[in-house]
Design a protein around this motif. Structure first.
Motif, mmCIF file in Angstrom:
data_model
loop_
_atom_site.group_PDB
_atom_site.id
_atom_site.type_symbol
_atom_site.label_atom_id
_atom_site.label_comp_id
_atom_site.label_asym_id
_atom_site.label_seq_id
_atom_site.Cartn_x
_atom_site.Cartn_y
_atom_site.Cartn_z
ATOM 1 N N LEU A 132 72.147 -36.809 -2.737
ATOM 2 C CA LEU A 132 70.907 -36.171 -3.150
ATOM 3 C C LEU A 132 71.014 -34.700 -2.780
ATOM 4 O O LEU A 132 71.129 -34.360 -1.599
ATOM 5 N N GLY A 133 71.019 -33.829 -3.782
ATOM 6 C CA GLY A 133 71.301 -32.420 -3.567
ATOM 7 C C GLY A 133 70.379 -31.698 -2.614
ATOM 8 O O GLY A 133 70.831 -30.965 -1.753
ATOM 9 N N GLY A 134 69.091 -31.889 -2.728
ATOM 10 C CA GLY A 134 68.146 -31.143 -1.902
ATOM 11 C C GLY A 134 68.226 -31.457 -0.428
ATOM 12 O O GLY A 134 67.902 -30.631 0.413
ATOM 13 N N ARG A 135 68.675 -32.651 -0.080
ATOM 14 C CA ARG A 135 68.730 -33.082 1.323
ATOM 15 C C ARG A 135 70.142 -33.385 1.790
ATOM 16 O O ARG A 135 70.363 -33.671 2.957
ATOM 17 N N ASP A 136 71.089 -33.405 0.871
ATOM 18 C CA ASP A 136 72.479 -33.771 1.177
ATOM 19 C C ASP A 136 72.551 -35.114 1.884
ATOM 20 O O ASP A 136 73.216 -35.280 2.902
ATOM 21 N N VAL A 137 71.845 -36.087 1.329
ATOM 22 C CA VAL A 137 71.838 -37.462 1.826
ATOM 23 C C VAL A 137 72.566 -38.310 0.784
ATOM 24 O O VAL A 137 72.367 -38.127 -0.415
ATOM 25 N N ALA A 142 63.555 -40.278 -3.890
ATOM 26 C CA ALA A 142 64.060 -41.606 -3.512
ATOM 27 C C ALA A 142 64.238 -42.474 -4.745
ATOM 28 O O ALA A 142 65.264 -43.144 -4.907
ATOM 29 N N ARG A 143 63.266 -42.444 -5.632
ATOM 30 C CA ARG A 143 63.363 -43.235 -6.862
ATOM 31 C C ARG A 143 64.514 -42.755 -7.749
ATOM 32 O O ARG A 143 65.181 -43.562 -8.393
ATOM 33 N N ALA A 144 64.765 -41.458 -7.774
ATOM 34 C CA ALA A 144 65.888 -40.929 -8.558
ATOM 35 C C ALA A 144 67.211 -41.479 -8.026
ATOM 36 O O ALA A 144 68.095 -41.855 -8.802
ATOM 37 N N ALA A 145 67.349 -41.540 -6.714
ATOM 38 C CA ALA A 145 68.570 -42.074 -6.110
ATOM 39 C C ALA A 145 68.710 -43.572 -6.389
ATOM 40 O O ALA A 145 69.799 -44.046 -6.716
ATOM 41 N N ILE A 146 67.614 -44.300 -6.276
ATOM 42 C CA ILE A 146 67.641 -45.741 -6.541
ATOM 43 C C ILE A 146 67.978 -45.997 -8.004
ATOM 44 O O ILE A 146 68.794 -46.869 -8.324
ATOM 45 N N ASP A 147 67.377 -45.232 -8.906
ATOM 46 C CA ASP A 147 67.686 -45.369 -10.335
ATOM 47 C C ASP A 147 69.146 -45.054 -10.608
ATOM 48 O O ASP A 147 69.812 -45.743 -11.380
ATOM 49 N N ALA A 197 64.467 -38.971 1.819
ATOM 50 C CA ALA A 197 64.794 -38.169 0.632
ATOM 51 C C ALA A 197 63.936 -36.916 0.514
ATOM 52 O O ALA A 197 64.298 -35.989 -0.197
ATOM 53 N N GLY A 198 62.787 -36.921 1.137
ATOM 54 C CA GLY A 198 61.887 -35.776 1.036
ATOM 55 C C GLY A 198 60.737 -35.996 0.086
ATOM 56 O O GLY A 198 59.764 -35.255 0.103
ATOM 57 N N SER A 199 60.830 -37.021 -0.751
ATOM 58 C CA SER A 199 59.722 -37.356 -1.658
ATOM 59 C C SER A 199 59.977 -38.720 -2.289
ATOM 60 O O SER A 199 61.115 -39.191 -2.338
ATOM 61 N N ASP A 200 58.917 -39.311 -2.787
ATOM 62 C CA ASP A 200 59.023 -40.581 -3.500
ATOM 63 C C ASP A 200 59.860 -40.390 -4.769
ATOM 64 O O ASP A 200 60.694 -41.225 -5.102
ATOM 65 N N THR A 201 59.644 -39.285 -5.465
ATOM 66 C CA THR A 201 60.385 -39.001 -6.699
ATOM 67 C C THR A 201 61.880 -38.921 -6.427
ATOM 68 O O THR A 201 62.686 -39.471 -7.179
#
Length: 77
Positions: free
Chosen positions: A26-31, A58-63, A52-56
């Motif tokens: 995840l680019g914004g958090r480097d997770v 986290a959902r992007a990573a899960i998707d 992740a820093g937001s629900d959006t």
């Protein structure tokens, strides 16, 4: 099929080179996507969203993981 909200800079998935090869992060958090998915599985979406820093984000990573987009990117978790 429902449409997804547009991605924000915080939930952009990028491929990072690691000691184990290319890994989606995840680019914004480097997770790592793997860490976010594991957190969602073990502790729930709220904890994954906090990581992740937001629900959006986290959902992007899960998707990303669920849709196996790593295959097209030749990356592995």
């Amino acid at each position: 099929m429902p449409t997804r909200p547009p991605s924000t800079p915080d939930d952009a998935i990028r491929i990072a080179m690691t000691d184990n090869g290319p890994e989606p992060r995840l680019g914004g958090r480097d997770v790592s996507v793997a860490d976010l998915v594991q957190t969602a599985y073990d502790l729930g979406l709220a904890q994954a969203a906090a990581l992740a820093g937001s629900d959006t984000a986290a959902r992007a990573a899960i998707d990303y993981c669920a849709e196996r987009r790593c295959d097209a990117a030749a990356a592995r978790c």
